[in-house]
Design a protein around this motif. Structure first.
Motif, mmCIF file in Angstrom:
data_model
loop_
_atom_site.group_PDB
_atom_site.id
_atom_site.type_symbol
_atom_site.label_atom_id
_atom_site.label_comp_id
_atom_site.label_asym_id
_atom_site.label_seq_id
_atom_site.Cartn_x
_atom_site.Cartn_y
_atom_site.Cartn_z
ATOM 1 N N ALA A 84 0.833 -1.201 0.000
ATOM 2 C CA ALA A 84 0.000 0.000 0.000
ATOM 3 C C ALA A 84 0.870 1.254 0.000
ATOM 4 O O ALA A 84 0.615 2.213 -0.738
ATOM 5 C CB ALA A 84 -0.931 -0.011 1.212
ATOM 6 N N LEU A 85 1.937 1.239 0.806
ATOM 7 C CA LEU A 85 2.866 2.369 0.851
ATOM 8 C C LEU A 85 3.650 2.493 -0.444
ATOM 9 O O LEU A 85 3.954 3.605 -0.891
ATOM 10 C CB LEU A 85 3.811 2.201 2.041
ATOM 11 C CG LEU A 85 3.153 2.298 3.418
ATOM 12 C CD1 LEU A 85 4.092 1.797 4.507
ATOM 13 C CD2 LEU A 85 2.721 3.727 3.708
ATOM 14 N N PHE A 86 3.987 1.363 -1.061
ATOM 15 C CA PHE A 86 4.685 1.357 -2.350
ATOM 16 C C PHE A 86 3.847 2.085 -3.404
ATOM 17 O O PHE A 86 4.318 2.992 -4.094
ATOM 18 C CB PHE A 86 4.955 -0.092 -2.773
ATOM 19 C CG PHE A 86 5.624 -0.237 -4.109
ATOM 20 C CD1 PHE A 86 7.011 -0.326 -4.201
ATOM 21 C CD2 PHE A 86 4.872 -0.302 -5.278
ATOM 22 C CE1 PHE A 86 7.627 -0.475 -5.443
ATOM 23 C CE2 PHE A 86 5.479 -0.446 -6.512
ATOM 24 C CZ PHE A 86 6.868 -0.531 -6.596
ATOM 25 N N PHE A 87 2.568 1.692 -3.530
ATOM 26 C CA PHE A 87 1.689 2.302 -4.541
ATOM 27 C C PHE A 87 1.364 3.748 -4.183
ATOM 28 O O PHE A 87 1.212 4.597 -5.080
ATOM 29 C CB PHE A 87 0.408 1.493 -4.675
ATOM 30 C CG PHE A 87 0.608 0.158 -5.327
ATOM 31 C CD1 PHE A 87 1.181 0.055 -6.585
ATOM 32 C CD2 PHE A 87 0.238 -1.012 -4.683
ATOM 33 C CE1 PHE A 87 1.379 -1.174 -7.191
ATOM 34 C CE2 PHE A 87 0.430 -2.250 -5.278
ATOM 35 C CZ PHE A 87 1.004 -2.334 -6.537
ATOM 36 N N CYS A 88 1.252 4.019 -2.893
ATOM 37 C CA CYS A 88 1.005 5.385 -2.430
ATOM 38 C C CYS A 88 2.134 6.311 -2.888
ATOM 39 O O CYS A 88 1.894 7.381 -3.462
ATOM 40 C CB CYS A 88 0.873 5.375 -0.916
ATOM 41 S SG CYS A 88 0.835 6.985 -0.149
#
Length: 283
Positions: A84-88
């Motif tokens: 989720a943090l990667f895509f964020c």
């Protein structure tokens, strides 16, 4: 924030430095400054701590080597929060860095007939927004007691800003362009919240690797966007000879990237601090 300050110095100030000294002398002096900064960082971060905390550093080193790094990486790759943090970060960083670093100046020159110096001032507007965005969004998040809510709003505003370029077919009014650059830069500054979520969600021994994993998303999109954007411009220039049409379709790319970022930030699972801790800290 300090990184954005470096970006800022590389726009109009560095352009004036080039006009004063010429290309070779300006880049040579910048190289010397980088080398001196590296030496200074080595002294402050490596040499001095070894002298001050020699015994403690040995103990910490022994403890950190107990954990197998491959196991930590496997845990991170299989962790939904890490993705989720990667895509964020993919959505909020790539559109800004990829466009600003490669296409913002040519865009200003081709679409608005600006000089190179004036176009670089547009870049500077975005960087000023980034300088303001980093501390302000962090302060707002701390006041609200939540990171996810303001970060979702920031992502939505970034998506709306990139969509405005599509609405005006890649050629918004100049005053609106300045405002959009500032807002997108502000959103880039807010990307510091990604690492705040990392510290909140993962133990200290894993936070460094997770931060690097999330940062990879930002760098990946920053690498992909300029190449794809250039392919779109080349296609429309060869087919129709219209640079305006190429830019109007090219802005679909940062919009898609922003959608990915909005999806990522929406799937973040926020771990809030227990409310019972607040009275104790106030006493």
């Amino acid at each position: 924030m300090t990184g954005s300050l470096g970006f800022l110095l590389a726009t109009v100030p560095f352009s004036a430095w080039i006009d004063l000294l010429g290309w070779r002398a300006a880049f040579f002096s910048a190289g010397i400054a980088l080398c001196l900064s590296g030496i200074l960082l080595y002294i402050v971060l490596v040499k001095k701590p070894r002298q001050l905390f020699h015994n403690e550093s040995v103990t910490v080193k022994d403890e950190t080597q107990r954990e197998n790094i491959s196991l930590i990486l496997k845990r991170i790759v299989l962790n939904r929060q890490a993705w989720a943090l990667f895509f964020c970060h993919f959505g909020v960083v790539g559109g800004y860095v990829g466009f600003i670093s490669s296409w913002a100046v040519p865009y200003g020159m081709n679409m608005y007939d600006l000089t190179r110096s004036d176009a670089s001032q547009l870049v500077m507007v975005g960087l000023i927004g980034a300088l303001i965005g980093a501390p302000l969004t962090s302060w707002i998040a701390s006041r609200l007691g939540t990171i996810k809510r303001p970060y979702v709003i920031v992502h939505f505003i970034i998506l709306t800003s990139w969509s405005a370029f599509l609405l005006f077919k890649g050629n918004p009014p100049l005053f609106m362009l300045i405002l959009l650059f500032f807002i997108i830069g502000f959103g880039f500054g807010a990307s510091a919240l990604t690492f705040a979520v990392v510290r909140q969600s993962f133990p200290i021994k894993e936070s460094g690797l997770v931060s690097g994993f999330a940062n990879t998303g930002g760098f990946l999109s920053a690498v992909l966007l300029p190449g794809i954007f250039g392919k779109v411009l080349d296609h429309f220039q060869s087919v129709s000879g219209s640079m305006t049409e190429g830019y109007s379709y090219g802005f679909i790319i940062p919009v898609i990237f922003s959608l990915i970022g909005l999806f990522g930030v929406s799937t973040i699972k926020e771990i809030r601090q227990p409310e019972s801790a607040e009275p104790e800290s106030s006493v």
